[in-house]
Write a protein that holds these residues in place. Sequence first.
Motif, PDB file in Angstrom:
ATOM      1  N   THR A 247       0.846  -1.190   0.000  1.00 29.77           N
ATOM      2  CA  THR A 247       0.000   0.000   0.000  1.00 29.77           C
ATOM      3  C   THR A 247       0.887   1.248   0.000  1.00 29.77           C
ATOM      4  O   THR A 247       2.113   1.157   0.107  1.00 29.77           O
ATOM      5  CB  THR A 247      -0.919   0.030   1.237  1.00 29.77           C
ATOM      6  OG1 THR A 247      -0.154   0.372   2.394  1.00 29.77           O
ATOM      7  CG2 THR A 247      -1.589  -1.316   1.456  1.00 29.77           C
ATOM      8  N   ASN A 248       0.258   2.392  -0.082  1.00 29.23           N
ATOM      9  CA  ASN A 248       1.010   3.653  -0.106  1.00 29.23           C
ATOM     10  C   ASN A 248       1.527   4.067   1.271  1.00 29.23           C
ATOM     11  O   ASN A 248       2.357   4.964   1.379  1.00 29.23           O
ATOM     12  CB  ASN A 248       0.135   4.783  -0.656  1.00 29.23           C
ATOM     13  CG  ASN A 248      -0.153   4.609  -2.127  1.00 29.23           C
ATOM     14  OD1 ASN A 248       0.673   4.085  -2.873  1.00 29.23           O
ATOM     15  ND2 ASN A 248      -1.340   5.027  -2.555  1.00 29.23           N
ATOM     16  N   GLU A 249       1.038   3.413   2.312  1.00 24.74           N
ATOM     17  CA  GLU A 249       1.385   3.824   3.666  1.00 24.74           C
ATOM     18  C   GLU A 249       2.190   2.741   4.378  1.00 24.74           C
ATOM     19  O   GLU A 249       1.658   1.698   4.763  1.00 24.74           O
ATOM     20  CB  GLU A 249       0.116   4.143   4.466  1.00 24.74           C
ATOM     21  CG  GLU A 249       0.391   4.675   5.856  1.00 24.74           C
ATOM     22  CD  GLU A 249      -0.884   5.010   6.611  1.00 24.74           C
ATOM     23  OE1 GLU A 249      -0.817   5.101   7.857  1.00 24.74           O
ATOM     24  OE2 GLU A 249      -1.944   5.180   5.971  1.00 24.74           O
ATOM     25  N   GLU A 250       3.489   2.990   4.553  1.00 25.81           N
ATOM     26  CA  GLU A 250       4.331   2.062   5.293  1.00 25.81           C
ATOM     27  C   GLU A 250       4.272   2.440   6.775  1.00 25.81           C
ATOM     28  O   GLU A 250       4.666   3.541   7.154  1.00 25.81           O
ATOM     29  CB  GLU A 250       5.766   2.107   4.784  1.00 25.81           C
ATOM     30  CG  GLU A 250       6.686   1.131   5.485  1.00 25.81           C
ATOM     31  CD  GLU A 250       8.113   1.185   4.955  1.00 25.81           C
ATOM     32  OE1 GLU A 250       9.042   0.953   5.760  1.00 25.81           O
ATOM     33  OE2 GLU A 250       8.291   1.483   3.752  1.00 25.81           O
ATOM     34  N   TYR A 251       3.792   1.516   7.605  1.00 28.43           N
ATOM     35  CA  TYR A 251       3.609   1.806   9.025  1.00 28.43           C
ATOM     36  C   TYR A 251       4.878   1.543   9.827  1.00 28.43           C
ATOM     37  O   TYR A 251       5.266   2.343  10.680  1.00 28.43           O
ATOM     38  CB  TYR A 251       2.462   0.959   9.569  1.00 28.43           C
ATOM     39  CG  TYR A 251       2.314   1.033  11.069  1.00 28.43           C
ATOM     40  CD1 TYR A 251       1.837   2.184  11.690  1.00 28.43           C
ATOM     41  CD2 TYR A 251       2.674  -0.050  11.884  1.00 28.43           C
ATOM     42  CE1 TYR A 251       1.706   2.255  13.070  1.00 28.43           C
ATOM     43  CE2 TYR A 251       2.546   0.016  13.262  1.00 28.43           C
ATOM     44  CZ  TYR A 251       2.067   1.174  13.843  1.00 28.43           C
ATOM     45  OH  TYR A 251       1.951   1.239  15.217  1.00 28.43           O
ATOM     46  N   LYS A 252       5.543   0.432   9.566  1.00 32.55           N
ATOM     47  CA  LYS A 252       6.686   0.058  10.387  1.00 32.55           C
ATOM     48  C   LYS A 252       7.542  -0.956   9.652  1.00 32.55           C
ATOM     49  O   LYS A 252       7.039  -1.751   8.856  1.00 32.55           O
ATOM     50  CB  LYS A 252       6.203  -0.555  11.709  1.00 32.55           C
ATOM     51  CG  LYS A 252       7.292  -0.927  12.689  1.00 32.55           C
ATOM     52  CD  LYS A 252       6.691  -1.471  13.979  1.00 32.55           C
ATOM     53  CE  LYS A 252       7.784  -1.769  15.008  1.00 32.55           C
ATOM     54  NZ  LYS A 252       7.213  -2.265  16.281  1.00 32.55           N
ATOM     55  N   ASP A 253       8.865  -0.912   9.913  1.00 35.41           N
ATOM     56  CA  ASP A 253       9.717  -1.994   9.440  1.00 35.41           C
ATOM     57  C   ASP A 253      10.605  -2.458  10.590  1.00 35.41           C
ATOM     58  O   ASP A 253      10.852  -1.729  11.549  1.00 35.41           O
ATOM     59  CB  ASP A 253      10.543  -1.597   8.215  1.00 35.41           C
ATOM     60  CG  ASP A 253      11.420  -0.379   8.460  1.00 35.41           C
ATOM     61  OD1 ASP A 253      11.855  -0.161   9.605  1.00 35.41           O
ATOM     62  OD2 ASP A 253      11.659   0.364   7.495  1.00 35.41           O
ATOM     63  N   MET A 254      11.051  -3.699  10.497  1.00 37.33           N
ATOM     64  CA  MET A 254      11.916  -4.296  11.503  1.00 37.33           C
ATOM     65  C   MET A 254      13.068  -4.984  10.791  1.00 37.33           C
ATOM     66  O   MET A 254      12.859  -5.787   9.877  1.00 37.33           O
ATOM     67  CB  MET A 254      11.142  -5.297  12.369  1.00 37.33           C
ATOM     68  CG  MET A 254       9.975  -4.702  13.129  1.00 37.33           C
ATOM     69  SD  MET A 254       9.043  -5.937  14.073  1.00 37.33           S
ATOM     70  CE  MET A 254      10.237  -6.355  15.352  1.00 37.33           C
ATOM     71  N   THR A 255      14.299  -4.676  11.191  1.00 36.32           N
ATOM     72  CA  THR A 255      15.472  -5.260  10.568  1.00 36.32           C
ATOM     73  C   THR A 255      15.838  -6.595  11.211  1.00 36.32           C
ATOM     74  O   THR A 255      15.337  -6.945  12.286  1.00 36.32           O
ATOM     75  CB  THR A 255      16.664  -4.306  10.691  1.00 36.32           C
ATOM     76  OG1 THR A 255      16.956  -4.125  12.087  1.00 36.32           O
ATOM     77  CG2 THR A 255      16.358  -2.956  10.054  1.00 36.32           C
ATOM     78  N   ALA A 256      16.733  -7.307  10.546  1.00 31.54           N
ATOM     79  CA  ALA A 256      17.149  -8.625  11.029  1.00 31.54           C
ATOM     80  C   ALA A 256      17.671  -8.566  12.460  1.00 31.54           C
ATOM     81  O   ALA A 256      17.355  -9.433  13.287  1.00 31.54           O
ATOM     82  CB  ALA A 256      18.217  -9.193  10.104  1.00 31.54           C
ATOM     83  N   TRP A 257      18.482  -7.536  12.773  1.00 26.60           N
ATOM     84  CA  TRP A 257      19.047  -7.451  14.122  1.00 26.60           C
ATOM     85  C   TRP A 257      17.998  -7.050  15.161  1.00 26.60           C
ATOM     86  O   TRP A 257      18.104  -7.411  16.330  1.00 26.60           O
ATOM     87  CB  TRP A 257      20.253  -6.516  14.159  1.00 26.60           C
ATOM     88  CG  TRP A 257      20.037  -5.149  13.571  1.00 26.60           C
ATOM     89  CD1 TRP A 257      19.664  -4.013  14.212  1.00 26.60           C
ATOM     90  CD2 TRP A 257      20.210  -4.784  12.194  1.00 26.60           C
ATOM     91  NE1 TRP A 257      19.579  -2.957  13.343  1.00 26.60           N
ATOM     92  CE2 TRP A 257      19.917  -3.397  12.082  1.00 26.60           C
ATOM     93  CE3 TRP A 257      20.595  -5.476  11.042  1.00 26.60           C
ATOM     94  CZ2 TRP A 257      19.973  -2.708  10.880  1.00 26.60           C
ATOM     95  CZ3 TRP A 257      20.658  -4.793   9.843  1.00 26.60           C
ATOM     96  CH2 TRP A 257      20.355  -3.421   9.765  1.00 26.60           C
TER      97      TRP A 257
END
Length: 314
Positions: A247-257
């Motif tokens: 979607t057009n709205e990215e709420y959150k991302d989490m990296t491998a670490w």
Amino acid sequence: MIIILVCLPRSVLPHLTDDTGKDDLMNYQKLNESEKRLIEFKDDDESLKLKIAQIDIINKSRNKNNASPVKLDILASRVANKMCREAAENEYIGHWNLAGEEPYLRYALAGGYDHVSENAYGEWSSNNYGTSISLISSLMKTGHEKFMAERAPANGHKENIIDKSHNYVGIGFYLSGNQFRYYEEFIDRYFEFENIPAEVRVGDPCNITVNTNGESYLYYIIIYRENWPKPLTPAQISKKGSYRDYTNEEYKDMTAWDISRYRTGNIYEIPLSFSKDGLYYIQIFSDKKEITKPAPLNTKGKTPESGIVIKVNR
């Protein structure tokens, strides 16, 4: 993208007397009986035989392009059955339903957690079609062949069929009057999921449990938010064309670490909360190596291995 819908009444389907493998049929019959979701779109034995035969056609296409065979997915097939019926009865073809839901929403709201990629095919006639098994089989084969005949750059359906990351597919069809629909729902299934909440309230904490079975480590998580879908007319759906898997709205991302600290053995217990109401679409990527310290990350060429959707209410 397409899924085969087999929700024709038994009275409309002549008896199929081909040489479908008994072991495959018995296995899928057991899976079909044990699956309780979308029970109203459950396939009968004749429909299962048609789908098993179509799986062989799909896998021949994949084999020619060095992709491993896929297996039939029962839930995805029921999702496809439902979509095919609605599309045929309302005389449209597309990747949205009348409720305004894209493929990943339809599959997730039915209870699926894996990543899904859809192919959709439809045709119609000035006169009513017949209802023979041979005709249905021929129409399904034609739909698949149309996908495989595509040429770059307009070859999205073909690329979906031969994508090496897929390991399951849902097949759906519906034939009624002068309308025929055929859908293929390709699935990427690599994790086991537990404790996935269907619905939470804004601000309330929740967890999702992901079991990699020791095959990989979680690499990246991206969560997209979207507003509640709005109903669409058949004309609007037919004009929309392809769909985006985000979607057009990215709420959150989490990296491998970030993610690695939530791992115990093969299992990740990932805490989440959401600050606004709406639908949240969670894509999870994995890698063969675990990354526990900040490093460059790139999801290009990686396939999302989840299609979780959580409803968040005020």
